[in-house]
Design a protein around this motif. Structure first.
Motif, short mmCIF file in Angstrom:
data_model
loop_
_atom_site.label_atom_id
_atom_site.label_comp_id
_atom_site.label_asym_id
_atom_site.label_seq_id
_atom_site.Cartn_x
_atom_site.Cartn_y
_atom_site.Cartn_z
N GLY A 34 57.03 73.90 23.12
CA GLY A 34 57.90 74.84 23.81
C GLY A 34 58.18 74.41 25.22
O GLY A 34 57.67 73.39 25.72
N PRO A 35 59.04 75.18 25.94
CA PRO A 35 59.37 74.81 27.33
C PRO A 35 58.17 74.87 28.27
O PRO A 35 58.11 74.15 29.27
N GLY A 36 57.23 75.70 27.95
CA GLY A 36 56.09 75.80 28.85
C GLY A 36 55.14 74.63 28.76
O GLY A 36 54.18 74.54 29.53
N ARG A 37 55.37 73.73 27.81
CA ARG A 37 54.48 72.58 27.69
C ARG A 37 54.80 71.49 28.69
O ARG A 37 54.01 70.58 28.90
N TYR A 38 56.02 71.54 29.32
CA TYR A 38 56.43 70.51 30.26
C TYR A 38 56.22 71.02 31.68
O TYR A 38 56.40 72.19 31.96
N SER A 39 55.89 70.07 32.57
CA SER A 39 55.73 70.37 33.98
C SER A 39 56.87 69.77 34.77
O SER A 39 57.46 68.75 34.37
N SER A 40 57.22 70.40 35.90
CA SER A 40 58.33 69.90 36.71
C SER A 40 57.93 68.59 37.40
O SER A 40 56.78 68.38 37.76
#
Length: 253
Positions: free
Chosen positions: A179-185
């Motif tokens: 999901g999107p929360g698995r990636y960090s900026s």
């Protein structure tokens, strides 16, 4: 005639005497009769007798100071004055235990000559016999009318709720993607101009002298007399013995 030599007399010197001081002497006592001051009047002295060691004379065989002597007894015998005593209250005898007027309750007695209403009493429970092994009414229960198992009656349709299935449901993830929360900026310094960075050094100490120095309270300006007028001061000398040879500096032939 031969002249006899006379030996000089040894005159004692007070400085060489090492006798006891005034505190070593004490005045004689004025209490008691032993070593009493002979310049004082001595009063008569009395002593107590000693305890006899004979076993027939013991403290338990003689009355002490608390021995009570009746006031009616004199050295001529008992006086003839009449004396009276008060007896205690006698216990009630069984033959005289008569009830008091307040013991009766005439209001509870039915009037004589009038009819009585019927009165009933409840007898005690009888013991069960061995032949009376019949169950009580509360031992029976009617069948339940809920559910699919109702005897002698038609049951309505019943439904059950199953658990959520992992396969084929709306929550099933067919792509298996994060999901999107698995990636960090990403860090902005990677694709933009890098900002200046600073670091903090350790604490440094100033060089100086570590010796102990006196504080303001260690100085006493009021005792300085080099630039101020000073009152005359005197000191006491030491005591010299009159038998010490004086110091002679000028020697004349």
């Amino acid at each position: 005639m031969a002249q006899t030599e006379t030996k000089p007399k040894n005159i004692p010197i007070a400085a060489k005497e090492t006798g006891p001081g005034p505190g070593r002497y004490a005045l004689p006592a004025t209490v008691g009769f032993q070593k009493h001051d002979f310049t004082k009047t001595m009063k008569p002295a009395y002593s107590f007798g000693v305890r006899l060691e004979n076993p027939m004379f013991k403290a338990g065989f003689s009355p002490g100071p608390g021995y009570f002597i009746d006031s009616s007894i004199s050295r001529f015998g008992k006086d003839g004055t009449p004396s009276y005593t008060i007896l205690g209250r006698q216990k009630d005898l069984n033959a005289f235990k008569t009830p008091a007027p307040g013991t009766y309750s005439p209001e509870k007695v039915h009037p004589q000559g009038e009819r009585h209403a019927p009165a009933y009493s409840m007898g005690s429970r009888t013991r069960f016999r061995k032949g009376d092994t019949v169950p009580a009414p509360n031992s029976y229960s009617l069948p339940s009318l809920l559910g699919s198992r109702v005897p002698t009656l038609y049951a309505s349709a019943s439904y059950s709720m199953t658990g959520r299935a992992k396969t084929g449901s709306f929550a099933e993830d067919l792509a298996k993607a994060p999901g999107p929360g698995r990636y960090s900026s990403a860090d902005p310094n990677l694709y933009k101009r890098k900002q200046p960075a600073y670091s903090m050094l350790g604490r440094s100490y100033m060089p100086g002298d570590s010796t102990k120095k006196p504080g303001p309270g260690a100085h006493r300006p009021e005792q300085v007399s080099c630039n101020k007028p000073k009152a005359p001061s005197f000191s006491l000398g030491i005591r010299h013995s009159e038998y010490i040879t004086p110091l002679i500096i000028d020697v004349t032939d």
